[in-house]
Design an enzyme around this catalytic site. Structure first.
Site, PDB file in Angstrom:
ATOM      1  N   GLU A  97       0.841  -1.222   0.000  1.00  0.00           N
ATOM      2  CA  GLU A  97       0.000   0.000   0.000  1.00  0.00           C
ATOM      3  C   GLU A  97       0.863   1.253   0.000  1.00  0.00           C
ATOM      4  OE1 GLU A  97      -3.007   0.882  -0.533  1.00  0.00           O
ATOM      5  OE2 GLU A  97      -3.767  -1.155  -0.730  1.00  0.00           O
TER       6      GLU A  97
HETATM    7  C1  LIG Z   1       3.307  -9.965   1.019  1.00  0.00           C
HETATM    8  C2  LIG Z   1       2.971  -8.966  -0.022  1.00  0.00           C
HETATM    9  C3  LIG Z   1       1.652  -8.730  -0.351  1.00  0.00           C
HETATM   10  C4  LIG Z   1       1.331  -7.825  -1.356  1.00  0.00           C
HETATM   11  N1  LIG Z   1       0.017  -7.674  -1.753  1.00  0.00           N
HETATM   12  C5  LIG Z   1      -0.242  -7.010  -2.901  1.00  0.00           C
HETATM   13  C6  LIG Z   1      -1.540  -7.047  -3.497  1.00  0.00           C
HETATM   14  O1  LIG Z   1      -2.466  -7.652  -2.959  1.00  0.00           O
HETATM   15  N2  LIG Z   1      -1.733  -6.405  -4.672  1.00  0.00           N
HETATM   16  C7  LIG Z   1      -0.722  -5.739  -5.305  1.00  0.00           C
HETATM   17  O2  LIG Z   1      -0.956  -5.209  -6.371  1.00  0.00           O
HETATM   18  N3  LIG Z   1       0.507  -5.653  -4.747  1.00  0.00           N
HETATM   19  C8  LIG Z   1       0.775  -6.291  -3.585  1.00  0.00           C
HETATM   20  N4  LIG Z   1       2.027  -6.255  -3.046  1.00  0.00           N
HETATM   21  C9  LIG Z   1       3.062  -5.481  -3.696  1.00  0.00           C
HETATM   22  C10 LIG Z   1       3.448  -4.234  -2.919  1.00  0.00           C
HETATM   23  O3  LIG Z   1       2.402  -3.309  -2.930  1.00  0.00           O
HETATM   24  C11 LIG Z   1       4.755  -3.691  -3.516  1.00  0.00           C
HETATM   25  O4  LIG Z   1       5.774  -4.638  -3.218  1.00  0.00           O
HETATM   26  C12 LIG Z   1       5.101  -2.325  -2.991  1.00  0.00           C
HETATM   27  O5  LIG Z   1       4.185  -1.376  -3.475  1.00  0.00           O
HETATM   28  C13 LIG Z   1       6.522  -1.886  -3.372  1.00  0.00           C
HETATM   29  O6  LIG Z   1       6.750  -2.071  -4.732  1.00  0.00           O
HETATM   30  P1  LIG Z   1       8.048  -2.868  -5.226  1.00  0.00           P
HETATM   31  O7  LIG Z   1       8.106  -4.145  -4.482  1.00  0.00           O
HETATM   32  O8  LIG Z   1       8.002  -2.930  -6.697  1.00  0.00           O
HETATM   33  O9  LIG Z   1       9.253  -1.995  -4.746  1.00  0.00           O
HETATM   34  P2  LIG Z   1       9.940  -0.796  -5.587  1.00  0.00           P
HETATM   35  O10 LIG Z   1       8.893   0.055  -6.156  1.00  0.00           O
HETATM   36  O11 LIG Z   1      10.929  -1.404  -6.517  1.00  0.00           O
HETATM   37  O12 LIG Z   1      10.686  -0.015  -4.439  1.00  0.00           O
HETATM   38  C14 LIG Z   1      11.948  -0.450  -3.903  1.00  0.00           C
HETATM   39  C15 LIG Z   1      12.451   0.617  -2.908  1.00  0.00           C
HETATM   40  O13 LIG Z   1      12.649   1.849  -3.604  1.00  0.00           O
HETATM   41  C16 LIG Z   1      11.949   2.904  -2.973  1.00  0.00           C
HETATM   42  N5  LIG Z   1      11.487   3.858  -3.970  1.00  0.00           N
HETATM   43  C17 LIG Z   1      10.916   3.606  -5.173  1.00  0.00           C
HETATM   44  N6  LIG Z   1      10.650   4.762  -5.807  1.00  0.00           N
HETATM   45  C18 LIG Z   1      11.058   5.765  -5.003  1.00  0.00           C
HETATM   46  C19 LIG Z   1      11.053   7.184  -5.087  1.00  0.00           C
HETATM   47  N7  LIG Z   1      10.568   7.832  -6.148  1.00  0.00           N
HETATM   48  N8  LIG Z   1      11.556   7.885  -4.039  1.00  0.00           N
HETATM   49  C20 LIG Z   1      12.029   7.282  -2.948  1.00  0.00           C
HETATM   50  N9  LIG Z   1      12.063   5.938  -2.815  1.00  0.00           N
HETATM   51  C21 LIG Z   1      11.569   5.183  -3.826  1.00  0.00           C
HETATM   52  C22 LIG Z   1      10.792   2.230  -2.235  1.00  0.00           C
HETATM   53  O14 LIG Z   1      10.340   3.015  -1.148  1.00  0.00           O
HETATM   54  C23 LIG Z   1      11.453   0.932  -1.788  1.00  0.00           C
HETATM   55  O15 LIG Z   1      12.150   1.160  -0.593  1.00  0.00           O
HETATM   56  C24 LIG Z   1       2.357  -7.115  -2.003  1.00  0.00           C
HETATM   57  C25 LIG Z   1       3.698  -7.325  -1.635  1.00  0.00           C
HETATM   58  C26 LIG Z   1       4.010  -8.258  -0.693  1.00  0.00           C
HETATM   59  C27 LIG Z   1       5.461  -8.529  -0.388  1.00  0.00           C
END
Ligand SMILES: Cc1cc2nc3c(=O)[nH]c(=O)nc-3n(C[C@H](O)[C@H](O)[C@H](O)COP(=O)(O)OP(=O)(O)OC[C@H]3O[C@@H](n4cnc5c(N)ncnc54)[C@H](O)[C@@H]3O)c2cc1C
Length: 601
Positions: free
Chosen positions: A443
């Site tokens: 989220e």
């Molecule tokens: C157990 C679990 C359940 C989940 N459930 C759902 C679900 O039901 N539906 C769904 O759609 N998704 C779901 N997710 C996905 C989750 O919402 C994402 O993992 C999350 O939004 C982060 O995205 P990412 O993993 O691609 O990380 P990334 O976007 O790759 O981010 C990696 C790091 O970079 C940082 N970062 C990225 N951009 C910036 C910026 N511009 N400025 C500063 N920092 C930045 C982030 O804060 C983070 O620390 C789930 C994930 C898990 C692990």
């Protein structure tokens, strides 16, 4: 494993004494008749029983067993999860806070939040199955056609089907602007959806006959970035005209993740291979549609922080009263025993009080946000709706990111109070740490929430949303100006309230020269904002306790504990703002100067 006991006195303190929820419900015509004090009481009492008796005993089972994916792509949930869900549906819980037009009971969403709190503290992994359905229901309710509401919403509201939110793809989570899933129009008005979604909570399971996926995808020729994303309903089984489950759709669970925590919830890779779906809302407006209920979804995750603090506190408190180790520095407190219970030691008390302050303060913040959400959704007065919407928008990133961070801290403290036993699985304390970390990530990560707060909510409104909130704090402080008994809370609050504006101005000025100043200050800014927001709520709770004690009460100990916790929070937790204040204005150069290639040698 700590036995969960719903903190009914605490829930009622926030509902009745801090936020006057009965008065709030009475002031909204849609709720005045249904959300009567008796009804609220009955729901909370029955909900507490369900959570304590049905869900809490399954929490460790879920952690140990996890979910199992079979060769055919089906997923089995841990022992007892399916049966508990059937009882949840039988008890009418999924329909509690949904409109009567779709089979709901028409009760306020904030009452649903109270139930979600108890569900979450007793078994967060289980709670995610009905929890994700809320996202799907909100989407269809706000943006679906009448037919979509008739076919899908009624089944979701009754709990016969569950929902998911399919946003994340292997290469993107925070930046949905680069998602690749495709949707192509069919001659019959439906669409064929293709792509891979990952990390989909409750994407596949055995609790219900059908799962309704809400999927983000791009139409052919859609603009690049966030302006070219559309929203679709994609059911696991295509519904027949009579509402029964029909043909299997081309959406399957490719695998489930083996993860740090929330083992009882299936986190799925979902493959869409030309799956049949239907557009929700206008083309290319998928993200805008999702924004309309983002606040509620994020408040739902904020709750995970508060529920984790509560669950961990309950476990740690019981243990600290029972575990014997060494003698108190001021002489034995339990001379008849081999040693004193560890609750006599100042450092153990520091940990317990930190957990208590976050659990109770967190509840107050989440319920306050939920109250604003009720107003936004159902109040008749447009001005009131507008003001509540603005406050909710401002509080949402604070509640989501701050409460999940301090909730996670609280679970770590829980392990620490248990000493070595905290590290052992049997006690359930380490499970809370593992289950809670994800709340800081999904989220919108803490980093993304911090950018939303400082960038979008504060700087882009020229500080208007912040000023509206600090005005409320100012008004409270003014009204308590001569209150000697609360001076130790009001004085620092006055200073912080002013400093909050000054720091914002400083960052805003610096950002005019260098945009990186925003990103480099944002997380410190968010945490600072969280500590001050909780201080405001703790000061208000202290005022209520002070009045109750002055007016005579049969619950003297209860209110004295409130005053003691407020005092602790201000003296021992709130000074963290000083570190965040210094750090947020330290300059972007402190993080940007080191060239990428020199990070490691
Ligand atoms: C157990 C679990 C359940 C989940 N459930 C759902 C679900 O039901 N539906 C769904 O759609 N998704 C779901 N997710 C996905 C989750 O919402 C994402 O993992 C999350 O939004 C982060 O995205 P990412 O993993 O691609 O990380 P990334 O976007 O790759 O981010 C990696 C790091 O970079 C940082 N970062 C990225 N951009 C910036 C910026 N511009 N400025 C500063 N920092 C930045 C982030 O804060 C983070 O620390 C789930 C994930 C898990 C692990």
């Amino acid at each position: 494993m700590p036995a969960y006991k719903a903190p009914l006195r605490e829930i009622k303190f926030v509902m009745n004494e801090l936020l006057d929820m009965p008065g709030h419900y009475a002031s909204i015509p849609a709720y005045a008749e249904v959300a009567t004090p008796d009804m609220i009481d009955a729901i909370i009492t029955e909900g507490a029983k369900f959570c304590e008796q049905e869900l809490a005993p399954l929490n460790r089972v879920g952690d140990i067993e996890g979910c199992t994916r079979h060769e055919d792509g089906s997923v089995t949930t841990p022992t007892g999860f399916k049966e508990a869900y059937a009882k949840f549906v039988e008890g009418g819980w999924p329909s509690l806070a949904h409109d009567e037009a779709h089979g709901g009971q028409g009760l306020p969403e904030s009452l649903g939040t109270v139930m979600s709190e108890m569900v979450g503290s007793s078994n967060w992994s289980w709670g995610m199955y009905p929890g994700l359905s809320h996202g799907a229901m909100n989407t269809i309710d706000l943006h679906g056609t009448e037919e979509q509401k008739h076919v899908y919403l009624t089944k979701l509201v009754s709990g016969e089907w569950t929902g998911t939110m399919c946003l994340t793809e292997p290469h993107c989570g925070s930046d949905l602007g680069i998602l690749k899933s495709k949707a192509e129009a069919n001659a019959d008005g439906s669409y064929s959806i293709s792509g891979t979604k990952i990390f989909i909570s409750a994407g596949e399971h055995d609790m219900v006959d059908n799962i309704v996926h809400i999927v983000l995808a791009r139409l052919p020729g859609a603009p690049e970035g966030t302006k070219g994303i559309s929203l679709f309903i994609v059911p696991k089984f295509l519904p027949n005209a009579d509402g029964s489950v029909g043909e299997r759709n081309a959406v399957t669970c490719g695998s489930i993740e083996h993860k740090m925590g929330i083992h009882g919830n299936a986190t799925c890779v979902m493959n869409f291979d030309g799956a049949k779906g239907w557009l929700i809302g206008p083309e290319n407006k998928g993200l805008n549609c999702m924004f309309t209920f983002m606040n509620t979804a994020r408040i739902g995750t904020a709750l995970q922080g508060a529920t984790a603090a509560e669950a961990s506190f309950q476990g740690a408190l019981a243990y600290a009263k029972d575990r014997l180790a060494m003698r108190s520095l001021t002489g034995p407190k339990a001379p008849e025993k081999a040693a004193d219970p560890i609750i006599v030691h100042p450092d153990v008390r520091r940990m317990l009080l930190t957990q208590k302050a976050f659990a109770e303060g967190g509840r107050a913040l989440v319920y306050l946000a939920a109250q604003q959400n009720d107003i936004v959704k159902k109040a008749e007065d447009e001005e009131a709706r507008k003001a509540a919407d603005e406050l909710l928008g401002f509080l949402t990133p604070i509640a989501k990111a701050f409460l999940t961070e301090v909730g996670y801290e609280s679970t770590n403290l829980g392990v620490q109070v248990f000493g070595g036993h905290g590290f052992i699985a049997e006690w359930g304390m380490e499970q809370l740490v593992r289950d809670t970390k994800i709340a800081c990530i999904y989220e919108g990560t803490t980093g993304i929430q911090a950018l939303d707060l400082l960038g979008r909510k504060v700087l882009m409104t020229q500080g208007a949303s912040l000023r509206n909130f600090t005005k409320q704090i100012h008004k409270f402080c003014q009204s308590e100006e001569g209150n000697e008994g609360l001076a130790h809370l009001v004085k620092p609050l006055v200073e912080l309230n002013k400093e909050w504006g000054d720091l914002t101005m400083k960052i805003g000025m610096a950002a005019m020269k260098d945009r990186e100043e925003v990103g480099s200050a944002s997380v410190d800014y968010l945490m600072y904002s969280g500590y001050v927001t909780l201080a405001f709520l703790w000061a208000r709770m202290a005022k209520i306790a002070q009045d109750a004690l002055a007016n005579g009460t049969s619950e003297e100990d209860y209110y004295k504990a409130k005053l003691a916790t407020a005092k602790f929070y201000f003296a021992r937790v709130l000074p963290r703002t000083k570190g965040h204040a210094a750090s947020m204005v330290a300059g972007a150069n402190t993080v940007m100067d080191l060239a990428e290639e020199h990070f490691a040698f």
